[in-house]
Design a protein around this motif. Sequence first.
Motif, PDB file in Angstrom:
ATOM      1  N   LEU A 326      29.868  35.871  45.780  1.00  0.00           N
ATOM      2  CA  LEU A 326      31.124  35.249  46.183  1.00  0.00           C
ATOM      3  C   LEU A 326      31.668  34.349  45.080  1.00  0.00           C
ATOM      4  O   LEU A 326      32.889  34.282  44.864  1.00  0.00           O
ATOM      5  CB  LEU A 326      30.933  34.450  47.471  1.00  0.00           C
ATOM      6  CG  LEU A 326      30.807  35.281  48.749  1.00  0.00           C
ATOM      7  CD1 LEU A 326      30.550  34.377  49.952  1.00  0.00           C
ATOM      8  CD2 LEU A 326      32.062  36.115  48.993  1.00  0.00           C
ATOM      9  N   SER A 327      30.795  33.648  44.374  1.00  0.00           N
ATOM     10  CA  SER A 327      31.253  32.816  43.258  1.00  0.00           C
ATOM     11  C   SER A 327      31.869  33.678  42.164  1.00  0.00           C
ATOM     12  O   SER A 327      32.907  33.331  41.587  1.00  0.00           O
ATOM     13  CB  SER A 327      30.088  32.004  42.692  1.00  0.00           C
ATOM     14  OG  SER A 327      29.603  31.075  43.641  1.00  0.00           O
ATOM     15  N   ARG A 328      31.246  34.830  41.892  1.00  0.00           N
ATOM     16  CA  ARG A 328      31.785  35.737  40.879  1.00  0.00           C
ATOM     17  C   ARG A 328      33.097  36.345  41.346  1.00  0.00           C
ATOM     18  O   ARG A 328      34.016  36.563  40.543  1.00  0.00           O
ATOM     19  CB  ARG A 328      30.757  36.828  40.552  1.00  0.00           C
ATOM     20  CG  ARG A 328      29.585  36.307  39.732  1.00  0.00           C
ATOM     21  CD  ARG A 328      28.691  37.422  39.224  1.00  0.00           C
ATOM     22  NE  ARG A 328      27.900  38.051  40.266  1.00  0.00           N
ATOM     23  CZ  ARG A 328      27.936  39.340  40.567  1.00  0.00           C
ATOM     24  NH1 ARG A 328      28.764  40.158  39.927  1.00  0.00           N
ATOM     25  NH2 ARG A 328      27.172  39.825  41.517  1.00  0.00           N
ATOM     26  N   TYR A 329      33.212  36.649  42.656  1.00  0.00           N
ATOM     27  CA  TYR A 329      34.469  37.193  43.180  1.00  0.00           C
ATOM     28  C   TYR A 329      35.582  36.154  43.036  1.00  0.00           C
ATOM     29  O   TYR A 329      36.720  36.477  42.655  1.00  0.00           O
ATOM     30  CB  TYR A 329      34.298  37.595  44.641  1.00  0.00           C
ATOM     31  CG  TYR A 329      35.329  38.596  45.118  1.00  0.00           C
ATOM     32  CD1 TYR A 329      35.007  39.933  45.289  1.00  0.00           C
ATOM     33  CD2 TYR A 329      36.635  38.208  45.396  1.00  0.00           C
ATOM     34  CE1 TYR A 329      35.946  40.862  45.725  1.00  0.00           C
ATOM     35  CE2 TYR A 329      37.588  39.122  45.825  1.00  0.00           C
ATOM     36  CZ  TYR A 329      37.235  40.440  45.989  1.00  0.00           C
ATOM     37  OH  TYR A 329      38.174  41.343  46.403  1.00  0.00           O
ATOM     38  N   ALA A 330      35.257  34.889  43.332  1.00  0.00           N
ATOM     39  CA  ALA A 330      36.243  33.820  43.174  1.00  0.00           C
ATOM     40  C   ALA A 330      36.661  33.681  41.718  1.00  0.00           C
ATOM     41  O   ALA A 330      37.843  33.480  41.407  1.00  0.00           O
ATOM     42  CB  ALA A 330      35.676  32.503  43.692  1.00  0.00           C
ATOM     43  N   GLU A 331      35.698  33.811  40.814  1.00  0.00           N
ATOM     44  CA  GLU A 331      35.988  33.714  39.382  1.00  0.00           C
ATOM     45  C   GLU A 331      36.913  34.840  38.938  1.00  0.00           C
ATOM     46  O   GLU A 331      37.865  34.628  38.173  1.00  0.00           O
ATOM     47  CB  GLU A 331      34.676  33.783  38.591  1.00  0.00           C
ATOM     48  CG  GLU A 331      34.836  33.765  37.086  1.00  0.00           C
ATOM     49  CD  GLU A 331      35.071  32.386  36.527  1.00  0.00           C
ATOM     50  OE1 GLU A 331      35.698  32.287  35.460  1.00  0.00           O
ATOM     51  OE2 GLU A 331      34.632  31.407  37.149  1.00  0.00           O
ATOM     52  N   ALA A 332      36.650  36.050  39.434  1.00  0.00           N
ATOM     53  CA  ALA A 332      37.410  37.221  38.995  1.00  0.00           C
ATOM     54  C   ALA A 332      38.792  37.299  39.613  1.00  0.00           C
ATOM     55  O   ALA A 332      39.733  37.802  38.985  1.00  0.00           O
ATOM     56  CB  ALA A 332      36.632  38.497  39.329  1.00  0.00           C
TER      57      ALA A 332
END
Length: 389
Positions: A326-332
Amino acid sequence: MSTQKPKRSYILPAMSLAMIVALTACGGGSNANNATGNNVAENNAAGKSEDSKAAGSGEKVKLTMFIWAGSNQDVVPKEVVAEYVKNHPNVEVTFEESSNAVMYPKMLAGKQADPNNPIVNFGYFNADASAKGINDDMWEPLDPAIVTHMKDIPEAFHTADNKGIVWGVSSFALVYNKDLVKTPPTSWNDLWGSEEFKGKTALWDYMFYSYLSPLLAVKGEELGASYENPEPAFQFWADNSEQIGTLVTSNDQLKGLLDSGDALIAPFSSQVAQTWIDGGSPLAVAYPKEGAISFPYSLQVVKGSTPEQAKVANEIINELLSADALSRYAEATGTPVTSTAAVIPDKYKDDPSFSVEEQSKGMNPDWDTLAKNSSAWKELWDRLVKTKL
């Protein structure tokens, strides 16, 4: 500033919208669904998972996952699925990339043709599609014993009978070409009333929550329009159809129109627009003084999937709900996520859509009414508005 403090700043005010999603789910015939269908929890309790294809019988378990097209929406899902398939060589996942506006009608047609052969087995669905799916008995309950990362998501974001989980909350605001727009918009009234945007407004075909819901909120009383009596709102758009230059059906189509100046403004996800801006697009986001539209996103399993498919879908969804994913999805993508374990990327900590003030001002469309009256609203749109374009 700690990572937890900014996280709470947008989870708590967004809960009111998620509660609406949960309440609408209560009217979807949940008792019958618990008694019948491919309930994953029931299959596991009966010991079926021990003999399932997903448990390693050697026969391929094939699934189709729905993901959103464009704007980096595919990056993390494809990475997570690739890792899962690497560790589960008996599983094969293909992707359908599109928008909910295009895909959900196909899903419904497929369900009506053969309820035991869904065209997609699981994936990402927005608030509109999720609410329609509840009314259409589209969703299979998630299994909390498998989707353990649901524990990191506040209860307000859980739907009744676990028919999906709200993992993120976006904001729909006004996206415009900052290089070509002389006077930046400040109100939803600018969308349908500004001379500068005449013939240069792009709207999503049938995405009524993005331009009918704010109209009802801002001018509904003046027009005598409401969710129960929407025709005056459709007539208003018909009377102001000269504002509309293009109807769009995909993110990439909209981006191209705004970048080129063929369209100057559109109601759209501020988070997706920010990824375009970060990539060099000459765009900006204006948060209307009346408030942006709060817009939840869910992960769901489609009813009619086999027990083996549903089990794999639950396992992949659990990986997608991990703090790291989820953190990576938010980043992307710039999407605010609901997990208390996920960390907000530094570049988005000052994003207005993550702030308490902006989230608390959010408009909450009546998703249940929109879902139940989808066909009637389409008929009004086609008859009153599209005939003028």
